[in-house]
Design a protein around this motif. Sequence first.
Motif, PDB file in Angstrom:
ATOM      1  N   ALA A 181       0.816  -1.212   0.000  1.00  0.00           N
ATOM      2  CA  ALA A 181       0.000   0.000   0.000  1.00  0.00           C
ATOM      3  C   ALA A 181       0.850   1.263   0.000  1.00  0.00           C
ATOM      4  CB  ALA A 181      -0.928   0.008   1.217  1.00  0.00           C
ATOM      5  N   PHE A 182       2.110   1.154   0.453  1.00  0.00           N
ATOM      6  CA  PHE A 182       2.954   2.341   0.566  1.00  0.00           C
ATOM      7  C   PHE A 182       3.536   2.777  -0.767  1.00  0.00           C
ATOM      8  CE2 PHE A 182       3.851   0.477   4.984  1.00  0.00           C
ATOM      9  CZ  PHE A 182       2.744   1.116   5.515  1.00  0.00           C
ATOM     10  N   THR A 183       3.397   1.974  -1.798  1.00  0.00           N
ATOM     11  CA  THR A 183       3.980   2.309  -3.097  1.00  0.00           C
ATOM     12  C   THR A 183       2.936   2.512  -4.183  1.00  0.00           C
ATOM     13  OG1 THR A 183       4.250  -0.062  -3.587  1.00  0.00           O
ATOM     14  CG2 THR A 183       6.122   1.094  -2.587  1.00  0.00           C
ATOM     15  N   SER A 184       1.670   2.584  -3.797  1.00  0.00           N
ATOM     16  CA  SER A 184       0.611   2.805  -4.792  1.00  0.00           C
ATOM     17  C   SER A 184      -0.509   3.621  -4.164  1.00  0.00           C
ATOM     18  CB  SER A 184       0.061   1.461  -5.290  1.00  0.00           C
ATOM     19  OG  SER A 184      -0.532   0.741  -4.222  1.00  0.00           O
ATOM     20  N   GLY A 185      -1.338   4.200  -5.009  1.00  0.00           N
ATOM     21  CA  GLY A 185      -2.460   4.986  -4.510  1.00  0.00           C
ATOM     22  C   GLY A 185      -1.988   6.143  -3.644  1.00  0.00           C
ATOM     23  N   SER A 186      -2.617   6.299  -2.480  1.00  0.00           N
ATOM     24  CA  SER A 186      -2.231   7.370  -1.565  1.00  0.00           C
ATOM     25  C   SER A 186      -0.925   7.060  -0.835  1.00  0.00           C
ATOM     26  CB  SER A 186      -3.336   7.601  -0.530  1.00  0.00           C
ATOM     27  OG  SER A 186      -3.440   6.473   0.342  1.00  0.00           O
ATOM     28  N   GLY A 187      -0.508   5.791  -0.872  1.00  0.00           N
ATOM     29  CA  GLY A 187       0.719   5.411  -0.183  1.00  0.00           C
ATOM     30  C   GLY A 187       0.560   5.310   1.315  1.00  0.00           C
ATOM     31  N   THR A 188      -0.672   5.101   1.787  1.00  0.00           N
ATOM     32  CA  THR A 188      -0.923   5.041   3.228  1.00  0.00           C
ATOM     33  C   THR A 188      -1.871   3.895   3.562  1.00  0.00           C
ATOM     34  OG1 THR A 188      -2.854   6.522   3.126  1.00  0.00           O
ATOM     35  CG2 THR A 188      -0.694   7.544   3.448  1.00  0.00           C
ATOM     36  N   VAL A 189      -1.901   3.557   4.848  1.00  0.00           N
ATOM     37  CA  VAL A 189      -2.921   2.652   5.389  1.00  0.00           C
ATOM     38  C   VAL A 189      -3.636   3.396   6.514  1.00  0.00           C
ATOM     39  CG1 VAL A 189      -1.696   0.527   4.783  1.00  0.00           C
ATOM     40  CG2 VAL A 189      -1.278   1.614   7.003  1.00  0.00           C
ATOM     41  N   ALA A 190      -4.845   2.963   6.827  1.00  0.00           N
ATOM     42  CA  ALA A 190      -5.666   3.672   7.798  1.00  0.00           C
ATOM     43  C   ALA A 190      -5.691   2.972   9.150  1.00  0.00           C
ATOM     44  CB  ALA A 190      -7.095   3.817   7.271  1.00  0.00           C
ATOM     45  N   LEU A 191      -5.638   3.773  10.217  1.00  0.00           N
ATOM     46  CA  LEU A 191      -5.891   3.309  11.577  1.00  0.00           C
ATOM     47  C   LEU A 191      -7.153   4.017  12.062  1.00  0.00           C
ATOM     48  CD1 LEU A 191      -2.564   3.791  11.267  1.00  0.00           C
ATOM     49  CD2 LEU A 191      -2.590   2.921  13.602  1.00  0.00           C
ATOM     50  N   HIS A 192      -7.901   3.351  12.939  1.00  0.00           N
ATOM     51  CA  HIS A 192      -9.144   3.967  13.406  1.00  0.00           C
ATOM     52  C   HIS A 192      -9.314   3.791  14.914  1.00  0.00           C
ATOM     53  CE1 HIS A 192     -11.359   0.169  14.060  1.00  0.00           C
ATOM     54  NE2 HIS A 192     -10.721  -0.268  12.990  1.00  0.00           N
ATOM     55  N   GLN A 193     -10.087   4.700  15.484  1.00  0.00           N
ATOM     56  CA  GLN A 193     -10.439   4.577  16.888  1.00  0.00           C
ATOM     57  C   GLN A 193     -11.343   3.360  17.081  1.00  0.00           C
ATOM     58  OE1 GLN A 193      -9.773   7.164  19.338  1.00  0.00           O
ATOM     59  NE2 GLN A 193      -9.538   9.044  18.174  1.00  0.00           N
ATOM     60  N   ARG A 194     -11.259   2.756  18.252  1.00  0.00           N
ATOM     61  CA  ARG A 194     -12.049   1.550  18.513  1.00  0.00           C
ATOM     62  C   ARG A 194     -13.546   1.803  18.353  1.00  0.00           C
ATOM     63  NH1 ARG A 194     -10.379  -2.936  20.872  1.00  0.00           N
ATOM     64  NH2 ARG A 194      -8.504  -1.879  21.633  1.00  0.00           N
ATOM     65  N   ASP A 195     -14.017   2.971  18.822  1.00  0.00           N
ATOM     66  CA  ASP A 195     -15.448   3.288  18.744  1.00  0.00           C
ATOM     67  C   ASP A 195     -15.792   4.187  17.574  1.00  0.00           C
ATOM     68  OD1 ASP A 195     -14.278   5.621  19.561  1.00  0.00           O
ATOM     69  OD2 ASP A 195     -15.409   5.814  21.433  1.00  0.00           O
ATOM     70  N   TRP A 196     -14.816   4.453  16.707  1.00  0.00           N
ATOM     71  CA  TRP A 196     -15.006   5.299  15.531  1.00  0.00           C
ATOM     72  C   TRP A 196     -15.490   6.695  15.907  1.00  0.00           C
ATOM     73  CZ3 TRP A 196     -13.397   3.628  10.765  1.00  0.00           C
ATOM     74  CH2 TRP A 196     -13.151   2.258  10.639  1.00  0.00           C
ATOM     75  N   GLN A 197     -15.090   7.168  17.078  1.00  0.00           N
ATOM     76  CA  GLN A 197     -15.446   8.510  17.532  1.00  0.00           C
ATOM     77  C   GLN A 197     -14.170   9.342  17.683  1.00  0.00           C
ATOM     78  OE1 GLN A 197     -18.712   9.591  18.124  1.00  0.00           O
ATOM     79  NE2 GLN A 197     -19.244   7.627  17.191  1.00  0.00           N
ATOM     80  N   SER A 198     -14.315  10.657  17.536  1.00  0.00           N
ATOM     81  CA  SER A 198     -13.176  11.554  17.740  1.00  0.00           C
ATOM     82  C   SER A 198     -12.747  11.531  19.200  1.00  0.00           C
ATOM     83  CB  SER A 198     -13.545  12.990  17.336  1.00  0.00           C
ATOM     84  OG  SER A 198     -13.829  13.056  15.959  1.00  0.00           O
ATOM     85  N   THR A 199     -11.457  11.731  19.420  1.00  0.00           N
ATOM     86  CA  THR A 199     -10.939  11.890  20.774  1.00  0.00           C
ATOM     87  C   THR A 199     -10.980  13.375  21.133  1.00  0.00           C
ATOM     88  OG1 THR A 199      -9.457   9.999  20.584  1.00  0.00           O
ATOM     89  CG2 THR A 199      -8.954  11.594  22.298  1.00  0.00           C
ATOM     90  N   VAL A 200     -11.545  13.678  22.291  1.00  0.00           N
ATOM     91  CA  VAL A 200     -11.679  15.057  22.735  1.00  0.00           C
ATOM     92  C   VAL A 200     -10.872  15.233  24.012  1.00  0.00           C
ATOM     93  CG1 VAL A 200     -13.265  16.870  23.437  1.00  0.00           C
ATOM     94  CG2 VAL A 200     -13.975  15.191  21.736  1.00  0.00           C
ATOM     95  N   GLN A 201     -10.115  16.304  24.079  1.00  0.00           N
ATOM     96  CA  GLN A 201      -9.333  16.577  25.283  1.00  0.00           C
ATOM     97  C   GLN A 201     -10.257  16.918  26.441  1.00  0.00           C
ATOM     98  OE1 GLN A 201      -6.581  19.869  24.891  1.00  0.00           O
ATOM     99  NE2 GLN A 201      -5.008  18.642  25.870  1.00  0.00           N
ATOM    100  N   ALA A 202     -10.068  16.244  27.559  1.00  0.00           N
ATOM    101  CA  ALA A 202     -10.911  16.476  28.725  1.00  0.00           C
ATOM    102  C   ALA A 202     -10.580  17.812  29.353  1.00  0.00           C
ATOM    103  CB  ALA A 202     -10.728  15.358  29.756  1.00  0.00           C
ATOM    104  N   ASP A 203     -11.580  18.434  29.996  1.00  0.00           N
ATOM    105  CA  ASP A 203     -11.368  19.706  30.690  1.00  0.00           C
ATOM    106  C   ASP A 203     -10.568  19.478  31.965  1.00  0.00           C
ATOM    107  OD1 ASP A 203     -12.785  21.290  28.856  1.00  0.00           O
ATOM    108  OD2 ASP A 203     -14.695  20.684  29.747  1.00  0.00           O
TER     109      ASP A 203
END
Length: 203
Positions: A181-203
């Motif tokens: 994957a690193f030598t074709s297309g975008s040249g990247t692979v995807a990682l994702h959060q376990r719950d597919w939600q954004s991480t927000v910095q806690a107050d």
Amino acid sequence: MIYVSSLVSIIALTFSAYGLWETSLKRSELKVFVAPVIRYASPYQNTNFEVFAIPVTISNEGARTGTIMSMALEVSDGKRSKRFYSADLGQWSIEKARTGDFRPYVPIPLPGRSSYTDVILFHARNDEAVMQIVEAAGTFKFRLTLDAALSEDFGPIDQFWRKEPRPLSFEMILPELDHRAFTSGSGTVALHQRDWQSTVQAD
């Protein structure tokens, strides 16, 4: 009647002072959000070069300007860790890597009550002994730290109320790793959060 008038004046003054604080005097308060999907590339053999492309939003909930001078990223596979720095801005692609067509990272000023969103490209530091932190599919832990210059207009008072942005920790899952994957297309692979939600910095 005089008492009521005085009370109304005090209330009005209180609201006026609060409004001035919120709109002009409140210190910078920087909060970080990381998207649920990031991308990774390791296109070169026999080097410690790796890059993480992380979509980041930074908001300033204060009234005064704060400037993000740089960002640092630490990635762990559970046994080892590796340090990265904010090198470029924008999406990674193998074609950009060949031509060097990247926007270099520059300090990011954030006026009060504003936000900034971009993809930050984190490159491995040259002094890192770990060659590849991503050797196979799995779960990886990230720690994102901001180096911020905050307004110090009020000297000792600002020092007393100084609130540095805290590091943001999050985990990402790499379902599979195919080096082709690193030598074709975008040249990247995807990682994702376990719950597919954004991480927000806690107050």
